[in-house]
Design a protein around this motif. Structure first.
Motif, PDB file in Angstrom:
ATOM      1  N   VAL A  85      45.531  63.258  18.819  1.00  0.00           N
ATOM      2  CA  VAL A  85      46.612  64.203  18.624  1.00  0.00           C
ATOM      3  C   VAL A  85      46.243  65.160  17.496  1.00  0.00           C
ATOM      4  CG1 VAL A  85      47.824  62.712  16.990  1.00  0.00           C
ATOM      5  CG2 VAL A  85      49.101  64.405  18.299  1.00  0.00           C
ATOM      6  N   SER A  86      46.694  66.402  17.576  1.00  0.00           N
ATOM      7  CA  SER A  86      46.353  67.404  16.577  1.00  0.00           C
ATOM      8  C   SER A  86      47.013  67.075  15.242  1.00  0.00           C
ATOM      9  CB  SER A  86      46.795  68.794  17.049  1.00  0.00           C
ATOM     10  OG  SER A  86      48.209  68.823  17.237  1.00  0.00           O
ATOM     11  N   ALA A 126      58.869  66.445  12.476  1.00  0.00           N
ATOM     12  CA  ALA A 126      58.513  67.236  13.659  1.00  0.00           C
ATOM     13  C   ALA A 126      57.429  68.246  13.339  1.00  0.00           C
ATOM     14  CB  ALA A 126      59.755  67.932  14.208  1.00  0.00           C
ATOM     15  N   ALA A 127      57.442  68.814  12.135  1.00  0.00           N
ATOM     16  CA  ALA A 127      56.404  69.766  11.746  1.00  0.00           C
ATOM     17  C   ALA A 127      55.073  69.072  11.482  1.00  0.00           C
ATOM     18  CB  ALA A 127      56.848  70.546  10.506  1.00  0.00           C
ATOM     19  N   VAL A 148      54.314  65.149  19.293  1.00  0.00           N
ATOM     20  CA  VAL A 148      54.794  63.797  19.569  1.00  0.00           C
ATOM     21  C   VAL A 148      56.303  63.762  19.358  1.00  0.00           C
ATOM     22  CG1 VAL A 148      54.654  61.363  18.932  1.00  0.00           C
ATOM     23  CG2 VAL A 148      52.603  62.789  18.866  1.00  0.00           C
ATOM     24  N   ARG A 149      57.009  63.191  20.307  1.00  0.00           N
ATOM     25  CA  ARG A 149      58.453  63.029  20.181  1.00  0.00           C
ATOM     26  C   ARG A 149      58.724  61.754  19.396  1.00  0.00           C
ATOM     27  NH1 ARG A 149      62.877  63.143  25.144  1.00  0.00           N
ATOM     28  NH2 ARG A 149      64.745  63.008  23.823  1.00  0.00           N
ATOM     29  N   ALA A 152      58.925  56.945  14.634  1.00  0.00           N
ATOM     30  CA  ALA A 152      57.700  56.603  15.352  1.00  0.00           C
ATOM     31  C   ALA A 152      57.750  57.150  16.763  1.00  0.00           C
ATOM     32  CB  ALA A 152      57.483  55.094  15.377  1.00  0.00           C
ATOM     33  N   GLY A 153      56.560  57.312  17.345  1.00  0.00           N
ATOM     34  CA  GLY A 153      56.452  57.788  18.718  1.00  0.00           C
ATOM     35  C   GLY A 153      55.043  57.624  19.230  1.00  0.00           C
TER      36      GLY A 153
END
Length: 309
Positions: free
Chosen positions: A65-66, A101-102, A107-108, A127-128
């Motif tokens: 993930v980025s 979120a930022a 990822v949700r 977490a997600g």
């Protein structure tokens, strides 16, 4: 006006100064350290403020993930430099979720409602899981004494901590072990700004009869390891685990035909001894000695059955 301008110019020193800005510092100067076992520190960026200090400690990751794993720690206290001061604020639930979120935009995240507490006090996290299967958490913690004592401003300092962790192989509980096991190495100069408060008193039940104490029946969550210690590559470890045939580079041996035989020293039969002696008479210990076949008597099944009482 001309005379005033000349006077102002003469009073300045002309020294070249550097405005307060983020700078790279050595890993040893990190104000917080991850627990033993990882994740490893790969860089520390420090920013000085008028009323404190902030560090973003970049951490190693195997996630696809980025974004970059990091541990961010902010110290709020008295005036420390001539730079701009940061707002002395507490934790706001909506603002924290916007931060999460930022930090992990792809990822949700789901807010976990369980009450958790490490060595420094309560903390919370969301977490997600990413589309690639990476597990991600965003944890936050505010360290500040609950009440003041012995005068105005006592225990007035505050520490804000943020964790951003994503990993391709660690689970949610393993990522949480970093939040449980990290160590804050920085402190404030002077007891008046101590954010940890007064040390707790010993349990009143210690040393008294009627209060037995037993050993712990389970390991603490902080004992979990993320598997980065000793230079272990989590990707290689997972690949070796999922493909047991790759654990050994030796060529496979053909399976023996017929029933399995026990391994051990090979004892020749009497017929083999006689054939070897006939083929090589010089193998005898004495020149004139003849090789005699030892008498071996193998009872038949009928004899064994009739000889029993």
């Amino acid at each position: 006006m001309i005379i005033g301008s000349v006077g102002t110019g003469c009073s300045s020193t002309g020294t070249v100064t550097r405005p307060p800005s983020p700078s790279l510092v050595a890993d040893e100067r990190a104000l917080a350290l991850p627990p033993p076992g990882g994740p490893a520190i790969i860089g520390v960026v420090e920013r000085s403020r008028g009323n404190g200090l902030e560090q973003t400690i970049s951490l190693a990751t195997t996630a696809r993930v980025s974004g970059q794993n990091h541990l961010k720690i902010e110290f709020y206290g008295a005036d420390m430099s001539s730079g701009p001061s940061a707002a002395f604020r507490t934790i706001d639930e909506r603002e924290i979720l916007r931060e999460a979120a930022a930090a992990i935009p792809s990822v949700r995240l789901s807010r976990r409602n369980a009450f958790l507490q490490n060595t420094y006090g309560p903390f919370a996290y969301a977490a997600g899981r990413s589309a690639f299967g990476d597990t991600c958490i965003y944890a936050w913690q505010q360290i500040r004494a609950g009440t003041t004592s012995q005068g105005i401003g006592r225990n007035f300092g505050m520490i804000q901590v943020r964790w951003r962790l994503c990993d391709a192989f660690a689970g949610e509980q393993q990522l949480l072990s970093a939040v449980y096991g990290y160590t804050i190495t920085g402190t404030f100069d002077g007891p008046a700004w101590d954010p940890f408060g007064e040390p707790n008193r010993a349990d009143s039940r210690l040393g008294k009869t009627g209060y037995p104490i037993y050993p712990a029946d389970s390991a603490a969550l902080g004992g979990l390891s993320m598997g980065y210690a000793g230079g272990i590559d989590p990707r290689r470890t997972a690949a070796m685990t999922s493909h047991p045939s790759r654990r050994s580079a030796r060529p496979s041996q053909p399976a023996p035909k017929g029933p399995a035989q026990a391994r051990g020293p090979s004892v020749p039969s009497p017929d083999q001894v006689a054939r070897q002696a006939a083929a090589d008479p010089s193998a005898s210990a004495q020149p004139n000695e003849t090789v005699k076949r030892p008498a071996v008597t193998v009872p038949s099944p009928e004899t064994i059955s009739t000889s029993r009482p």
